[in-house]
Design a protein around this motif. Structure first.
Motif, PDB file in Angstrom:
ATOM      1  N   MET A   8      -7.920   4.733   0.303  1.00  0.00           N
ATOM      2  CA  MET A   8      -6.809   4.381   1.184  1.00  0.00           C
ATOM      3  C   MET A   8      -6.892   5.174   2.483  1.00  0.00           C
ATOM      4  SD  MET A   8      -3.696   4.163  -1.626  1.00  0.00           S
ATOM      5  CE  MET A   8      -2.504   3.511  -0.453  1.00  0.00           C
ATOM      6  N   ASN A   9      -7.242   6.455   2.388  1.00  0.00           N
ATOM      7  CA  ASN A   9      -7.381   7.289   3.583  1.00  0.00           C
ATOM      8  C   ASN A   9      -8.511   6.793   4.481  1.00  0.00           C
ATOM      9  OD1 ASN A   9      -5.273   9.082   3.034  1.00  0.00           O
ATOM     10  ND2 ASN A   9      -6.564  10.428   1.816  1.00  0.00           N
TER      11      ASN A   9
ATOM     12  N   SER B 271       1.355   9.154  -6.004  1.00  0.00           N
ATOM     13  CA  SER B 271       1.669  10.535  -5.623  1.00  0.00           C
ATOM     14  C   SER B 271       2.730  11.123  -6.549  1.00  0.00           C
ATOM     15  CB  SER B 271       2.160  10.588  -4.171  1.00  0.00           C
ATOM     16  OG  SER B 271       1.147  10.158  -3.282  1.00  0.00           O
TER      17      SER B 271
ATOM     18  N   GLU C  12       0.822  -1.210   0.000  1.00  0.00           N
ATOM     19  CA  GLU C  12       0.000   0.000   0.000  1.00  0.00           C
ATOM     20  C   GLU C  12       0.856   1.260   0.000  1.00  0.00           C
ATOM     21  OE1 GLU C  12       0.490  -1.192   4.359  1.00  0.00           O
ATOM     22  OE2 GLU C  12       0.248  -2.175   2.411  1.00  0.00           O
ATOM     23  N   TYR C  13       2.041   1.196   0.634  1.00  0.00           N
ATOM     24  CA  TYR C  13       2.942   2.351   0.636  1.00  0.00           C
ATOM     25  C   TYR C  13       3.573   2.548  -0.742  1.00  0.00           C
ATOM     26  CZ  TYR C  13       2.634   2.799   5.698  1.00  0.00           C
ATOM     27  OH  TYR C  13       2.173   3.006   6.975  1.00  0.00           O
TER      28      TYR C  13
ATOM     29  N   LEU D 271      -6.781   7.349  -3.595  1.00  0.00           N
ATOM     30  CA  LEU D 271      -6.188   7.896  -2.375  1.00  0.00           C
ATOM     31  C   LEU D 271      -7.244   8.078  -1.292  1.00  0.00           C
ATOM     32  CD1 LEU D 271      -3.712  10.577  -3.799  1.00  0.00           C
ATOM     33  CD2 LEU D 271      -3.163   8.298  -2.930  1.00  0.00           C
TER      34      LEU D 271
ATOM     35  N   HIS E 115       0.828   4.074  -2.840  1.00  0.00           N
ATOM     36  CA  HIS E 115       0.623   5.476  -2.453  1.00  0.00           C
ATOM     37  C   HIS E 115       1.716   6.371  -3.010  1.00  0.00           C
ATOM     38  CE1 HIS E 115       1.290   8.941   0.268  1.00  0.00           C
ATOM     39  NE2 HIS E 115      -0.026   9.023   0.282  1.00  0.00           N
ATOM     40  N   HIS E 116       2.968   5.961  -2.839  1.00  0.00           N
ATOM     41  CA  HIS E 116       4.091   6.780  -3.313  1.00  0.00           C
ATOM     42  C   HIS E 116       4.120   6.844  -4.834  1.00  0.00           C
ATOM     43  CE1 HIS E 116       5.245   7.069   0.747  1.00  0.00           C
ATOM     44  NE2 HIS E 116       6.548   7.114   0.602  1.00  0.00           N
TER      45      HIS E 116
ATOM     46  N   ARG F 196      -7.758  14.549   5.797  1.00  0.00           N
ATOM     47  CA  ARG F 196      -7.824  13.463   4.804  1.00  0.00           C
ATOM     48  C   ARG F 196      -9.242  12.979   4.502  1.00  0.00           C
ATOM     49  NH1 ARG F 196      -2.708  10.881   3.648  1.00  0.00           N
ATOM     50  NH2 ARG F 196      -1.041  11.758   4.943  1.00  0.00           N
TER      51      ARG F 196
END
Length: 258
Positions: A235-236, A134, A126-127, A232, A130-131, A196
């Motif tokens: 995910m938030n 982004s 998930e990181y 996003l 996300h990155h 968020r």
């Protein structure tokens, strides 16, 4: 896609991305040195825990810088205020927004490199997702000069990162039963809800009300804006649910203690 490739921008982008990488390295080393001297438990952490400890140092620093600049550009400055410029909101940008996007790209590149090198110790899939999303969104906005306002809104959500990192620090410092851990958890919950959840509601409302401008973005940028943002958001919401459960668990333990 119409490029934003003036000579000033080309130099600025390279310098700002490089500065973001250097910032991460400098703060990483400073975090290690300061922690070694002032935190007795630092040397007792495992090697990977010390790496993550230092990593969260530059994560916190980046979050504070980008959140402060985003807040200034969105709220304090006249850049995106209605009636201040003839330029469409979707096309408004500044050298400062270019700079902070470049610095954030440098940060995300550095952090993603560490996550992949030590995968999955510093973060799971998930990181990486996300990155990756982004960086792609910031890059498109930077090179096109479009939708800077929306990217700044997303960067403003980094205001929650220091609370996330403090929670991790307190946990690994053996302070889960402290009042500071509890207060930080409540602050994280409220901050996450504001930055968020509620901010993303405003984000989508703004897109809806200004869609006549939004649809003028080049196709890849438009599709990215309309797909990455909901991802996003989901995910938030997932992380918000985990934060809520953690806060309720901590509050329950406190009640039983008293």
């Amino acid at each position: 896609m119409e490029g934003n490739f003036g000579p000033i921008e080309q130099v600025l982008w390279s310098v700002s991305v490089f500065s973001g990488v250097i910032m991460c390295k400098v703060v990483y080393d400073l975090t290690r040195k300061i922690s070694t001297v002032h935190f007795k438990g630092y040397d007792k952490l495992s090697r990977l825990q010390r790496i993550e400890w230092n990593n969260r140092g530059f994560s916190t620093f980046h979050a504070i810088v980008v959140a402060a600049v985003s807040l200034y550009l969105l709220v304090v400055s006249d850049l995106f205020k209605s009636g201040t410029q003839e330029e469409l909101v979707i096309n408004r940008k500044s050298l400062l927004s270019d700079t902070i996007f470049g610095i954030s790209l440098g940060y995300f590149l550095s952090d993603l490199a560490m996550i992949l090198w030590h995968f999955p110790s510093l973060g799971g899939k998930e990181y990486v997702l996300h990155h990756g999303l982004s960086m792609f969104s910031i890059f498109l906005s930077l090179v096109s000069g479009k939708a800077h306002m929306y990217i700044l809104m997303i960067l403003l959500t980094e205001t929650t990162t220091p609370f996330v990192n403090l929670r991790w620090y307190l946990d690994h410092a053996g302070q889960k039963s402290s009042n500071l851990y509890l207060y930080n958890g409540v602050a994280l919950f409220l901050g996450w809800m504001a930055a968020r959840i509620l901010l993303f509601i405003y984000f989508f409302m703004h897109i809806y009300l200004h869609f006549h401008q939004v649809k003028t973005i080049f196709p890849l940028g438009l599709y990215t804006l309309l797909t990455v943002s909901p991802i996003l958001t989901l995910m938030n919401l997932f992380w918000f649910w985990k934060i809520l459960k953690g806060m309720l668990k901590t509050l329950s333990k406190k009640r039983h203690v008293h």
